[in-house]
Motif scaffolding. Structure first.
Motif, PDB file in Angstrom:
ATOM      1  N   ILE A 102      32.985  36.824  42.380  1.00  0.00           N
ATOM      2  CA  ILE A 102      32.201  37.883  43.016  1.00  0.00           C
ATOM      3  C   ILE A 102      30.932  38.129  42.195  1.00  0.00           C
ATOM      4  N   ILE A 121      39.331  39.813  46.490  1.00  0.00           N
ATOM      5  CA  ILE A 121      38.250  40.777  46.625  1.00  0.00           C
ATOM      6  C   ILE A 121      38.468  41.923  45.656  1.00  0.00           C
ATOM      7  N   ASN A 122      37.408  42.671  45.412  1.00  0.00           N
ATOM      8  CA  ASN A 122      37.459  43.794  44.482  1.00  0.00           C
ATOM      9  C   ASN A 122      37.969  45.034  45.209  1.00  0.00           C
ATOM     10  N   THR A 123      39.037  45.622  44.696  1.00  0.00           N
ATOM     11  CA  THR A 123      39.619  46.789  45.356  1.00  0.00           C
ATOM     12  C   THR A 123      39.208  48.101  44.689  1.00  0.00           C
ATOM     13  N   LEU A 131      40.937  42.954  41.095  1.00  0.00           N
ATOM     14  CA  LEU A 131      40.880  41.909  42.124  1.00  0.00           C
ATOM     15  C   LEU A 131      42.247  41.776  42.794  1.00  0.00           C
ATOM     16  N   ALA A 155      30.647  37.347  47.831  1.00  0.00           N
ATOM     17  CA  ALA A 155      31.372  38.577  48.156  1.00  0.00           C
ATOM     18  C   ALA A 155      32.842  38.506  47.773  1.00  0.00           C
ATOM     19  N   ALA A 156      33.321  37.338  47.326  1.00  0.00           N
ATOM     20  CA  ALA A 156      34.728  37.176  46.957  1.00  0.00           C
ATOM     21  C   ALA A 156      34.838  36.189  45.803  1.00  0.00           C
TER      22      ALA A 156
END
Length: 199
Positions: A102, A121-123, A131, A155-156
């Motif tokens: 990311i 993805i970032n939580t 992640l 984005a990921a």
């Protein structure tokens, strides 16, 4: 004369029996059949390892077949698809390797030929502990296409869950392909505007 005809009729079947088998194997060698996934992967890797200028029509046709179900190529259309596979190359990564993270600047598009990758993805927060894996992707799927069309950061995070083999396309080649397409479309418009029936 009768004896000659009898001898000829006796020899004719033998001639057919000898010559027919010789033609069969040559056809089989000319068009080898790739049946197993391992053979298909080996063929794709062999083509991708060739320099683009060394690939022939058959090589391009094989890569077109191998990537025909990729959504990105279906949206772009057959002309862009054909141009793209000419410039794709092979890249392999071991299990646990991060393909990209990311926030990285994107410059490559990946088609998975073999293996599994995890999409994270970032939580929340700013470190890697936040992640979370939300998806896994396997052979026949693709990722990273947004990098070809804009300069936005990734984005990921993509991590190899197994040993992976990819067909990779660089942004520079993609933009060159689009430039050629746009030039062709411009030439068509100009030729129409200056055609006799318009003037």
């Amino acid at each position: 004369n009768t004896r000659l005809k009898e001898l000829t009729s006796m020899l004719s079947p033998r001639i057919e029996t000898v010559t027919t088998p010789k033609r069969g194997p040559r056809k089989a060698m000319a068009v080898p059949e790739m049946t197993s996934p391992e053979e298909q992967l080996d063929m794709a890797l062999a083509v991708l390892r060739k320099p683009s200028e060394a690939r022939n029509v058959r090589d391009t046709a094989y890569l077109l077949k191998a990537t025909e179900n990729i959504t990105f190529f279906q949206k772009e259309g057959p002309e862009i698809h054909e141009q793209c596979v000419r410039y794709m190359y092979h890249e392999s990564m071991p299990e646990g390797k991060t393909v990209f993270s990311i926030g990285d600047t994107g410059s490559t598009f990946y088609v998975i030929l073999h293996g599994i990758v995890g999409v994270l993805i970032n939580t929340g927060g700013s470190d890697e502990s936040t992640l979370r894996e939300v998806k896994q992707m396997t052979a026949g799927e693709a990722f990273g296409e947004l990098a070809l069309m804009n300069n936005k950061p990734r984005a990921a995070t993509i991590i190899c869950k197994t040993v992976c083999h990819f067909a990779v396309l660089d942004k520079a080649w993609y933009r060159e392909i689009l430039k050629e397409k746009q030039e062709k479309e411009l030439m068509k418009k100009l030729s129409f505007l200056f055609s006799p029936h318009v003037l």
